[in-house]
Design a protein around this motif. Structure first.
Motif, short mmCIF file in Angstrom:
data_model
loop_
_atom_site.label_atom_id
_atom_site.label_comp_id
_atom_site.label_asym_id
_atom_site.label_seq_id
_atom_site.Cartn_x
_atom_site.Cartn_y
_atom_site.Cartn_z
N CYS A 215 0.81 -1.22 0.00
CA CYS A 215 0.00 0.00 0.00
C CYS A 215 0.84 1.27 0.00
O CYS A 215 0.68 2.12 -0.86
CB CYS A 215 -0.94 0.01 1.20
SG CYS A 215 -1.93 1.52 1.36
N ASP A 216 1.74 1.41 0.96
CA ASP A 216 2.48 2.67 1.11
C ASP A 216 3.86 2.65 0.48
O ASP A 216 4.55 3.66 0.47
CB ASP A 216 2.58 3.07 2.58
CG ASP A 216 3.23 2.00 3.46
OD1 ASP A 216 4.41 1.70 3.26
OD2 ASP A 216 2.55 1.47 4.35
N LEU B 49 0.63 9.80 6.68
CA LEU B 49 -0.64 10.43 6.34
C LEU B 49 -1.79 9.44 6.41
O LEU B 49 -2.83 9.71 6.99
CB LEU B 49 -0.58 11.04 4.93
CG LEU B 49 0.05 12.42 4.78
CD1 LEU B 49 0.03 12.83 3.32
CD2 LEU B 49 -0.70 13.45 5.62
N GLN B 50 -1.60 8.28 5.77
CA GLN B 50 -2.71 7.33 5.74
C GLN B 50 -2.93 6.69 7.10
O GLN B 50 -4.05 6.31 7.45
CB GLN B 50 -2.53 6.29 4.64
CG GLN B 50 -1.42 5.30 4.82
CD GLN B 50 -1.88 4.06 5.54
OE1 GLN B 50 -3.00 3.63 5.43
NE2 GLN B 50 -0.96 3.47 6.30
N ALA C 258 -5.00 10.48 4.12
CA ALA C 258 -4.62 10.20 2.73
C ALA C 258 -5.72 9.41 2.04
O ALA C 258 -6.27 8.47 2.62
CB ALA C 258 -3.31 9.41 2.69
N ASP C 259 -6.06 9.83 0.83
CA ASP C 259 -7.00 9.07 0.01
C ASP C 259 -6.25 7.91 -0.62
O ASP C 259 -5.22 8.11 -1.27
CB ASP C 259 -7.60 9.95 -1.08
CG ASP C 259 -8.43 11.09 -0.51
OD1 ASP C 259 -9.08 10.86 0.53
OD2 ASP C 259 -8.41 12.19 -1.09
N ILE C 260 -6.76 6.71 -0.44
CA ILE C 260 -6.07 5.52 -0.91
C ILE C 260 -6.94 4.82 -1.95
O ILE C 260 -8.09 4.50 -1.69
CB ILE C 260 -5.75 4.56 0.24
CG1 ILE C 260 -4.85 5.26 1.28
CG2 ILE C 260 -5.09 3.29 -0.27
CD1 ILE C 260 -4.61 4.44 2.53
N LYS C 261 -6.37 4.61 -3.11
CA LYS C 261 -7.06 3.85 -4.13
C LYS C 261 -6.87 2.35 -3.88
O LYS C 261 -5.82 1.93 -3.39
CB LYS C 261 -6.53 4.21 -5.53
CG LYS C 261 -6.78 5.64 -5.95
CD LYS C 261 -6.20 5.89 -7.34
CE LYS C 261 -6.44 7.33 -7.76
NZ LYS C 261 -5.86 7.60 -9.11
N GLU C 262 -7.86 1.58 -4.21
CA GLU C 262 -7.73 0.14 -4.09
C GLU C 262 -6.58 -0.35 -4.96
O GLU C 262 -6.41 0.11 -6.09
CB GLU C 262 -9.02 -0.56 -4.52
CG GLU C 262 -10.16 -0.39 -3.54
CD GLU C 262 -11.37 -1.21 -3.96
OE1 GLU C 262 -11.36 -1.75 -5.09
OE2 GLU C 262 -12.32 -1.30 -3.17
#
Length: 269
Positions: free
Chosen positions: A124-125, A256-257, A262-266
Protein backbone atom coordinates in the motif's frame (compact mmCIF):
# COMPACT_ATOMS: atom_id res chain seq x y z
CA UNK A 1 47.51 -32.48 1.40
CA UNK A 2 45.72 -29.98 -0.84
CA UNK A 3 41.92 -30.00 -0.69
CA UNK A 4 41.68 -28.41 -4.11
CA UNK A 5 40.48 -25.01 -5.20
CA UNK A 6 37.42 -23.73 -3.28
CA UNK A 7 34.18 -23.32 -5.22
CA UNK A 8 33.97 -19.77 -6.63
CA UNK A 9 30.34 -19.30 -5.61
CA UNK A 10 29.11 -18.39 -9.08
CA UNK A 11 28.82 -19.48 -12.69
CA UNK A 12 29.07 -17.49 -15.91
CA UNK A 13 26.26 -17.02 -18.41
CA UNK A 14 26.65 -16.59 -22.18
CA UNK A 15 26.88 -12.80 -21.74
CA UNK A 16 29.88 -13.19 -19.42
CA UNK A 17 27.89 -12.13 -16.36
CA UNK A 18 28.54 -13.84 -13.04
CA UNK A 19 25.46 -15.54 -11.56
CA UNK A 20 25.67 -16.43 -7.87
CA UNK A 21 25.10 -19.97 -6.63
CA UNK A 22 22.18 -18.68 -4.55
CA UNK A 23 20.52 -17.38 -7.71
CA UNK A 24 21.16 -20.71 -9.45
CA UNK A 25 19.49 -22.49 -6.54
CA UNK A 26 16.42 -20.34 -7.14
CA UNK A 27 16.51 -21.33 -10.81
CA UNK A 28 16.64 -25.01 -9.83
CA UNK A 29 13.68 -24.67 -7.47
CA UNK A 30 11.80 -22.82 -10.19
CA UNK A 31 12.49 -25.63 -12.66
CA UNK A 32 11.39 -28.50 -10.43
CA UNK A 33 8.28 -26.58 -9.32
CA UNK A 34 7.10 -26.48 -12.93
CA UNK A 35 7.37 -28.61 -16.05
CA UNK A 36 10.76 -30.03 -15.05
CA UNK A 37 9.50 -31.68 -11.85
CA UNK A 38 10.59 -35.13 -13.06
CA UNK A 39 14.13 -34.11 -14.03
CA UNK A 40 17.26 -35.44 -12.36
CA UNK A 41 20.41 -33.35 -12.00
CA UNK A 42 21.67 -34.23 -15.50
CA UNK A 43 18.56 -32.91 -17.24
CA UNK A 44 18.46 -29.92 -14.89
CA UNK A 45 22.00 -29.13 -16.06
CA UNK A 46 20.82 -29.10 -19.68
CA UNK A 47 17.85 -26.90 -18.78
CA UNK A 48 20.15 -24.37 -17.09
CA UNK A 49 22.31 -24.23 -20.21
CA UNK A 50 19.38 -23.45 -22.53
CA UNK A 51 17.69 -20.27 -23.66
CA UNK A 52 16.06 -18.99 -20.47
CA UNK A 53 19.17 -19.19 -18.26
CA UNK A 54 22.11 -19.65 -20.68
CA UNK A 55 24.51 -20.73 -17.94
CA UNK A 56 27.91 -22.27 -18.51
CA UNK A 57 27.61 -24.94 -15.85
CA UNK A 58 28.56 -28.60 -15.49
CA UNK A 59 26.57 -31.45 -14.03
CA UNK A 60 28.93 -31.91 -11.05
CA UNK A 61 28.08 -28.43 -9.83
CA UNK A 62 24.36 -28.94 -10.43
CA UNK A 63 24.56 -32.18 -8.45
CA UNK A 64 26.25 -30.34 -5.57
CA UNK A 65 23.65 -27.55 -5.55
CA UNK A 66 20.78 -30.05 -5.75
CA UNK A 67 22.29 -31.95 -2.84
CA UNK A 68 22.55 -28.74 -0.79
CA UNK A 69 18.88 -28.05 -1.53
CA UNK A 70 17.93 -31.66 -0.76
CA UNK A 71 16.16 -31.99 -4.12
CA UNK A 72 18.05 -34.88 -5.67
CA UNK A 73 15.38 -36.95 -7.36
CA UNK A 74 15.12 -39.87 -4.87
CA UNK A 75 14.45 -37.42 -2.00
CA UNK A 76 11.67 -35.47 -3.71
CA UNK A 77 8.95 -37.85 -2.60
CA UNK A 78 9.47 -37.14 1.09
CA UNK A 79 6.55 -35.68 3.03
CA UNK A 80 6.39 -31.89 2.79
CA UNK A 81 6.02 -30.28 6.22
CA UNK A 82 4.49 -27.10 4.82
CA UNK A 83 2.61 -27.52 1.53
CA UNK A 84 2.91 -24.42 -0.63
CA UNK A 85 0.12 -21.90 -0.21
CA UNK A 86 -0.27 -20.21 -3.58
CA UNK A 87 -0.67 -16.45 -3.75
CA UNK A 88 -4.22 -15.40 -4.59
CA UNK A 89 -5.75 -12.23 -5.95
CA UNK A 90 -6.26 -9.60 -3.27
CA UNK A 91 -7.66 -6.07 -2.94
CA UNK A 92 -5.48 -3.87 -0.73
CA UNK A 93 -7.04 -0.80 0.88
CA UNK A 94 -4.54 0.15 3.62
CA UNK A 95 -1.06 -0.46 4.97
CA UNK A 96 -0.07 -3.70 6.70
CA UNK A 97 -2.44 -5.90 4.71
CA UNK A 98 0.10 -7.36 2.26
CA UNK A 99 3.88 -7.30 2.41
CA UNK A 100 6.04 -8.57 -0.43
CA UNK A 101 9.56 -9.85 0.25
CA UNK A 102 12.46 -10.85 -1.98
CA UNK A 103 16.23 -11.02 -2.26
CA UNK A 104 18.37 -8.92 -4.61
CA UNK A 105 21.90 -9.98 -5.53
CA UNK A 106 24.74 -7.49 -5.88
CA UNK A 107 28.42 -7.84 -6.71
CA UNK A 108 31.57 -6.47 -5.08
CA UNK A 109 34.08 -6.22 -7.93
CA UNK A 110 37.12 -5.46 -5.80
CA UNK A 111 36.59 -8.56 -3.66
CA UNK A 112 35.06 -10.80 -6.37
CA UNK A 113 32.08 -11.83 -4.27
CA UNK A 114 28.34 -11.34 -4.05
CA UNK A 115 26.26 -9.52 -1.51
CA UNK A 116 22.60 -10.02 -0.71
CA UNK A 117 19.84 -7.52 0.01
CA UNK A 118 16.63 -8.89 1.49
CA UNK A 119 13.80 -6.35 1.63
CA UNK A 120 10.19 -6.28 2.79
CA UNK A 121 7.86 -3.75 1.11
CA UNK A 122 4.35 -2.71 2.09
CA UNK A 123 2.20 -2.93 -1.05
CA UNK A 124 0.00 0.00 0.00
CA UNK A 125 2.48 2.67 1.11
CA UNK A 126 5.56 1.33 -0.76
CA UNK A 127 7.82 1.64 2.29
CA UNK A 128 10.73 -0.72 2.71
CA UNK A 129 9.80 -1.65 6.26
CA UNK A 130 13.04 -3.45 7.02
CA UNK A 131 15.95 -4.96 5.15
CA UNK A 132 19.11 -7.04 5.45
CA UNK A 133 22.42 -6.41 3.68
CA UNK A 134 25.04 -9.11 3.99
CA UNK A 135 27.50 -11.51 2.40
CA UNK A 136 24.95 -14.25 2.97
CA UNK A 137 21.20 -14.39 3.36
CA UNK A 138 19.93 -17.47 5.15
CA UNK A 139 16.47 -18.42 6.34
CA UNK A 140 17.56 -17.23 9.81
CA UNK A 141 18.34 -13.79 8.36
CA UNK A 142 14.90 -13.57 6.71
CA UNK A 143 13.22 -14.55 10.00
CA UNK A 144 15.11 -11.81 11.87
CA UNK A 145 14.11 -9.15 9.35
CA UNK A 146 10.46 -10.27 9.43
CA UNK A 147 10.54 -9.93 13.23
CA UNK A 148 12.03 -6.44 12.98
CA UNK A 149 9.45 -5.38 10.41
CA UNK A 150 6.60 -6.52 12.65
CA UNK A 151 8.14 -4.74 15.64
CA UNK A 152 8.68 -1.56 13.63
CA UNK A 153 5.01 -1.49 12.65
CA UNK A 154 3.97 -2.46 16.21
CA UNK A 155 2.38 -5.66 14.94
CA UNK A 156 4.43 -8.35 16.66
CA UNK A 157 1.75 -9.00 19.28
CA UNK A 158 -1.21 -8.02 17.08
CA UNK A 159 -3.97 -10.51 16.36
CA UNK A 160 -4.16 -9.54 12.69
CA UNK A 161 -0.86 -9.48 10.88
CA UNK A 162 0.04 -8.80 7.24
CA UNK A 163 0.08 -11.55 4.65
CA UNK A 164 3.69 -12.08 3.54
CA UNK A 165 4.15 -12.94 -0.14
CA UNK A 166 7.42 -14.34 -1.54
CA UNK A 167 8.76 -16.33 -4.44
CA UNK A 168 9.99 -19.91 -4.05
CA UNK A 169 13.59 -19.19 -3.07
CA UNK A 170 15.34 -21.68 -0.76
CA UNK A 171 15.10 -19.32 2.22
CA UNK A 172 11.32 -19.08 1.88
CA UNK A 173 10.53 -22.76 1.38
CA UNK A 174 12.67 -23.72 4.36
CA UNK A 175 11.13 -25.15 7.51
CA UNK A 176 12.89 -22.37 9.45
CA UNK A 177 10.92 -19.63 7.69
CA UNK A 178 7.65 -21.57 7.41
CA UNK A 179 7.71 -22.68 11.05
CA UNK A 180 8.40 -19.13 12.19
CA UNK A 181 5.51 -17.67 10.15
CA UNK A 182 3.20 -20.32 11.54
CA UNK A 183 4.34 -19.57 15.09
CA UNK A 184 3.70 -15.85 14.58
CA UNK A 185 0.30 -16.49 12.99
CA UNK A 186 1.57 -14.82 9.79
CA UNK A 187 0.04 -16.09 6.57
CA UNK A 188 2.83 -16.85 4.10
CA UNK A 189 1.92 -17.29 0.45
CA UNK A 190 4.24 -18.04 -2.47
CA UNK A 191 3.81 -17.02 -6.08
CA UNK A 192 3.70 -19.70 -8.77
CA UNK A 193 6.95 -20.20 -10.73
CA UNK A 194 7.61 -17.70 -13.54
CA UNK A 195 5.00 -15.17 -12.30
CA UNK A 196 7.10 -12.22 -11.04
CA UNK A 197 4.13 -9.94 -11.81
CA UNK A 198 2.49 -11.38 -8.69
CA UNK A 199 5.36 -9.89 -6.68
CA UNK A 200 5.34 -6.72 -8.76
CA UNK A 201 5.95 -4.15 -6.04
CA UNK A 202 9.14 -5.67 -4.65
CA UNK A 203 10.31 -6.44 -8.20
CA UNK A 204 9.74 -2.78 -9.12
CA UNK A 205 11.65 -1.63 -6.05
CA UNK A 206 14.59 -3.86 -6.94
CA UNK A 207 14.66 -2.39 -10.47
CA UNK A 208 14.76 1.10 -8.95
CA UNK A 209 17.58 0.06 -6.60
CA UNK A 210 19.50 -1.46 -9.51
CA UNK A 211 19.11 1.62 -11.74
CA UNK A 212 19.57 4.32 -9.10
CA UNK A 213 22.20 2.68 -6.90
CA UNK A 214 23.81 -0.67 -7.66
CA UNK A 215 24.52 -0.19 -11.38
CA UNK A 216 25.94 3.30 -10.79
CA UNK A 217 28.96 2.00 -8.88
CA UNK A 218 31.67 -0.60 -9.28
CA UNK A 219 32.16 -1.44 -5.62
CA UNK A 220 35.73 -2.09 -4.52
CA UNK A 221 34.81 -3.27 -1.02
CA UNK A 222 31.82 -4.67 0.79
CA UNK A 223 31.95 -1.61 3.06
CA UNK A 224 31.48 0.69 0.06
CA UNK A 225 28.51 -1.32 -1.14
CA UNK A 226 26.93 -1.43 2.32
CA UNK A 227 27.19 2.35 2.70
CA UNK A 228 25.80 3.07 -0.77
CA UNK A 229 22.82 0.73 -0.33
CA UNK A 230 22.07 2.02 3.18
CA UNK A 231 22.09 5.61 1.90
CA UNK A 232 19.80 4.63 -0.98
CA UNK A 233 17.32 2.97 1.40
CA UNK A 234 17.15 6.16 3.46
CA UNK A 235 16.62 8.25 0.30
CA UNK A 236 13.98 5.89 -1.09
CA UNK A 237 11.90 5.74 2.10
CA UNK A 238 12.16 9.37 3.16
CA UNK A 239 12.77 11.58 0.13
CA UNK A 240 12.18 9.81 -3.20
CA UNK A 241 9.01 11.07 -4.92
CA UNK A 242 6.67 8.21 -5.82
CA UNK A 243 3.98 9.02 -8.41
CA UNK A 244 1.61 6.25 -7.30
CA UNK A 245 1.32 7.63 -3.75
CA UNK A 246 0.45 11.27 -4.52
CA UNK A 247 4.05 12.28 -5.34
CA UNK A 248 5.12 11.65 -1.76
CA UNK A 249 7.94 9.61 -0.28
CA UNK A 250 6.78 6.24 1.14
CA UNK A 251 7.24 7.16 4.80
CA UNK A 252 5.41 10.46 4.27
CA UNK A 253 2.49 8.65 2.71
CA UNK A 254 2.43 6.01 5.45
CA UNK A 255 2.20 8.65 8.18
CA UNK A 256 -0.64 10.43 6.34
CA UNK A 257 -2.71 7.33 5.74
CA UNK A 258 -2.05 6.10 9.29
CA UNK A 259 -3.66 9.35 10.45
CA UNK A 260 -6.53 8.83 7.99
CA UNK A 261 -5.42 11.91 6.03
CA UNK A 262 -4.62 10.20 2.73
CA UNK A 263 -7.00 9.07 0.01
CA UNK A 264 -6.07 5.52 -0.91
CA UNK A 265 -7.06 3.85 -4.13
CA UNK A 266 -7.73 0.14 -4.09
CA UNK A 267 -4.73 -1.89 -5.19
CA UNK A 268 -5.47 -5.17 -6.90
CA UNK A 269 -2.69 -7.75 -6.74
Amino acid sequence: MSEGRPAPGYSINEDGKKVSDEQIKEFLLELISGECNGYGYRKLTLALRRDQYKLKINKKKVYRLCKELDILKPQRRKKISHPRKLARNRVITESNQLWEADIKYGYVHGEDRFLFVFSIIDVCDRSIINYHIGLHCTAVDTVQILNRALLKRQLFEAQEKPVVRTDNGPQFISNTFEDHCEGLNVEHERIPPKTPNMNAHIESFHRIMEDDCMSRFEFETYGEAYEAITNFMDFYNNRRIHSSIRDLAPNEFYKLQKGKKADIKEIRV
